[in-house]
Design an enzyme around this catalytic site. Structure first.
Site, PDB file in Angstrom:
ATOM      1  N   GLU A 141       0.813  -1.219   0.000  1.00  0.00           N
ATOM      2  CA  GLU A 141       0.000   0.000   0.000  1.00  0.00           C
ATOM      3  C   GLU A 141       0.850   1.274   0.000  1.00  0.00           C
ATOM      4  O   GLU A 141       0.876   2.037   0.969  1.00  0.00           O
ATOM      5  CB  GLU A 141      -0.947   0.014   1.206  1.00  0.00           C
ATOM      6  N   GLU A 312      -6.805  -7.702  -0.687  1.00  0.00           N
ATOM      7  CA  GLU A 312      -7.381  -7.690   0.655  1.00  0.00           C
ATOM      8  C   GLU A 312      -8.857  -7.333   0.536  1.00  0.00           C
ATOM      9  O   GLU A 312      -9.194  -6.291  -0.016  1.00  0.00           O
ATOM     10  CB  GLU A 312      -6.683  -6.671   1.559  1.00  0.00           C
ATOM     11  N   HIS A 363      -9.812  -5.495  13.844  1.00  0.00           N
ATOM     12  CA  HIS A 363     -10.140  -5.786  12.448  1.00  0.00           C
ATOM     13  C   HIS A 363     -10.507  -7.259  12.323  1.00  0.00           C
ATOM     14  O   HIS A 363      -9.752  -8.138  12.731  1.00  0.00           O
ATOM     15  CB  HIS A 363      -8.935  -5.463  11.566  1.00  0.00           C
TER      16      HIS A 363
END
Length: 645
Positions: A141, A312, A363
């Site tokens: 990322e 993801e 998460h």
């Protein structure tokens, strides 16, 4: 076609084989590992502990899983930072952004480039020919946590060198930047300052070059890693996982050096962050907006030249938005199938098991925290795995009839000098995409300057700087072209064009922009003619030089004009106007459309037609085909797949 992100270093080694077995039972074929593991296999410089990673790769591979190995440069260990203090990035206020999370490096640091080359070469030399490893992910990322732009002395020195190469002399730089304004001339490149921490606004031309400089560094850094991987790991593919609503570097340029694009899909989290109305935030809070994930599925498929993964996918609540609701039952299944409908080769869930510690412990994963027990998202992934096994291979995606030109520089220019507080590039792009999708049409995104042949309708929501290549592509387009506000309004150096906006496109649209007005919330200007609705946020005063006026503002000024196949909209449209505009443009382009309800979307992949219901109301498909999944009546948070052959 399913994958998962796995962190063997987080779990007891005697769990790994059972985890791998359950992955295969769930229909998972690919597993990404290693992208955050640098400190675990090199705890001190030159002291390596490869044993655990060797065994993890072997365990996963022995179970029949294909391993994707990430380079670890997103999370340099503390000893790397201590050895290379100039690698630390700085925020716009001049504050260091140090060790303690991730992405704590600036792309300007030659020392960190050297460290990155070293560890990537060592990693690839060890695993490049491992039979279980099928591909690589570079870093992780790029730019997450606002880490593309950095404002330290390392960045300044590297920027000055970049400018010297680009402009050759201070005089040419002064001319390009318009430095005569406010006596900003420099006599040496070393006199150039960072475009921050001044008394008031700094030179927009300098800001734009500063952004280009950083964007080029990202692409070069990624290319460096790709070159190393290809040298040591022949026959394996390379990707990078990009993000949603992130425009701080030119993703097309990064896409040039990878085999396909990937992105990280968090539809509910992105919906929470998007500037929807409060009513829409509540409406879509537990499903995500029906165009959020599809927008980026289409964008990254096109950046990947027709190939992409979801690296993801959220399997439940995330941890990083202002509010993080649990998605409604059925939505993880919809997100998965929707990505496949848009052409994804693999959809990989983040993550296998919810963490019990660290910054992302809230998460969700496919398994409950610290347990071998499926979460709700895990059970939906199991269902998709069974459905994929029943359906078999999916056909390839075809070319869409509608293209949207996506220009990352447009985002930078409109942020550098917005002129109106709510002129938001990301929102404008999304709203035009949404309006087309509500008509049941498929969409491609294209790079500025790319060949537009074969597209019946080309949309350019905004593109302030029109390059020579883009001008040529627009002039050669064989379909209808619609330009939005501010298109052609700046030169390459962020100046107003000599012929005024739309700059080099004036001969095509046969008009020029004399004046612009940003409109605060509450101000509107009605529009009537071939399209009806209202202008909000932004309007332009056109001097029409031969074009046909198709619609006018309530004060009589032209709002929509046409010259041949080229059209220009002189405002930011409200939703009524945008819907009316797309109705007219798609009809003129000869595109068959459907008036879909708000929560219904369809997508085609080869002979397959997919229908997705985000709403609380069942919807009956108005077309018939051979049912593969679902029924003709698409229930709430359900999907239907038809074979139309």
């Amino acid at each position: 076609m399913l994958g998962v992100c796995y962190y063997p270093e987080h779990w007891p080694e005697d769990w790994w084989a059972e985890d791998a077995r359950r992955m295969r039972e769930a229909g998972i074929s690919h597993v990404r590992i290693g992208e955050f593991a640098w400190s675990r296999y090199e705890p001190r410089r030159g002291q390596f502990d490869w044993g655990w990673l060797d065994r993890a790769v072997e365990t996963l591979g022995a179970a029949g899983l294909k391993v994707v190995l990430g380079t670890p440069t997103c999370t340099p260990p503390k000893w790397v930072v201590d050895d290379n203090p100039d690698m630390i990035p700085y925020d716009e206020q001049g504050r260091p952004r140090g060790f303690g999370s991730r992405r704590h490096y600036t792309f300007s640091s030659e020392d960190y480039w050297r460290e990155s080359r070293r560890i990537v070469e060592i990693l690839c030399a060890r695993y490049g020919n491992n039979p279980h490893i099928v591909g690589w992910q570079t870093d992780n990322e790029y730019g997450c946590h606002d880490t593309i732009l950095s404002w330290g002395q390392t960045d300044l020195k590297t920027f000055q060198r970049w400018l010297r190469t680009r402009y050759q002399s201070p005089q040419q730089l002064n001319a390009a930047w318009g430095n005569a304004f406010w006596s900003m001339d420099v006599q040496e490149f070393e006199q150039v300052s960072l475009p921050n921490l001044a008394v008031t606004e700094t030179n927009p031309a300098a800001k734009l070059d500063f952004w280009r400089f950083h964007s080029e560094q990202v692409a070069a850094y990624n290319r460096m890693q790709c070159d190393i991987i290809r040298a040591h790991s022949p026959g394996r593919w390379i990707t990078h996982n990009m993000m949603g609503f992130f425009n701080d570097f030119d993703h097309w340029a990064v896409g040039d050096d990878i085999d396909f694009a990937s992105w990280d899909s968090y539809p509910v989290g992105f919906t929470e962050r998007f500037p929807f109305s409060e009513e829409d935030h509540v409406r879509w809070a537990e499903t995500g907006h029906p165009d959020i994930a599809p927008f980026f599925n289409d964008l990254y498929r096109c950046i990947g030249r027709g190939r992409y993964w979801v690296m993801e996918l959220q399997p439940g609540p995330v941890n990083w938005a202002a509010w993080n609701p649990v998605p409604k039952p059925g939505m993880i299944r919809i997100f998965t199938w929707e990505a496949l409908a848009h052409g994804a080769e693999v959809v990989s869930y983040f993550r296998w098991r919810q963490a019990v510690s660290g910054q992302e412990q809230m998460h969700a994963g496919l398994n409950l925290p610290g347990l071998h027990e499926w979460s709700q998202g895990g059970r939906e992934a199991l269902q998709v795995g069974r459905e994929l096994q029943d359906i078999g291979p999916l056909p390839p995606s075809g070319k869409a009839s509608v293209a949207i030109v996506y220009d990352y520089e447009a985002s930078w220019i409109t942020r550098i000098q917005p002129q109106g507080r709510d002129f938001d590039f990301a929102e404008l792009m999304f709203r035009w995409y949404e309006a087309v999708r509500r008509l049941g049409l498929d969409v491609d995104f294209v790079r500025p300057g790319a060949d537009l042949a074969g597209y019946k309708l080309v949309l350019v929501p905004t593109m302030p700087h029109v390059s020579h290549a883009a001008e040529r592509a627009f002039s050669e387009a064989d379909g209808l072209v619609l330009y939005g506000p501010r298109t052609g309004s700046k030169t390459r150096h962020h100046a107003i064009p000599p012929q005024l906006a739309p700059g080099p496109l004036a001969p095509l649209v046969k008009a020029r922009v004399l004046e612009v007005s940003s409109m605060r919330p509450g101000l509107t200007q009605g529009i009537d003619g071939e399209i009806t609705g209202a202008a909000i946020r932004w309007r332009e005063l056109l001097d029409v030089l031969g074009a046909e006026t198709l619609a006018r503002f309530q004060d009589g000024a032209p709002a929509l004009i046409a010259s041949g196949n080229h059209h220009y909209l002189a405002c930011w449209p409200n939703m009524d106007l945008l819907g009316s505009l797309m109705d007219v443009m798609t009809a003129k382009a000869g595109l068959p459309s459907m008036d879909l309800p708000d929560g219904i979307r369809i997508r085609r992949r080869g002979s397959l037609l997919f229908a997705f219901n985000y709403s609380s109301t069942p919807w009956r498909l108005p077309v018939a085909g051979r049912l593969l999944i679902g029924t003709q009546d698409v229930g709430s948070q359900e999907l239907t797949i038809l074979n139309m052959e």
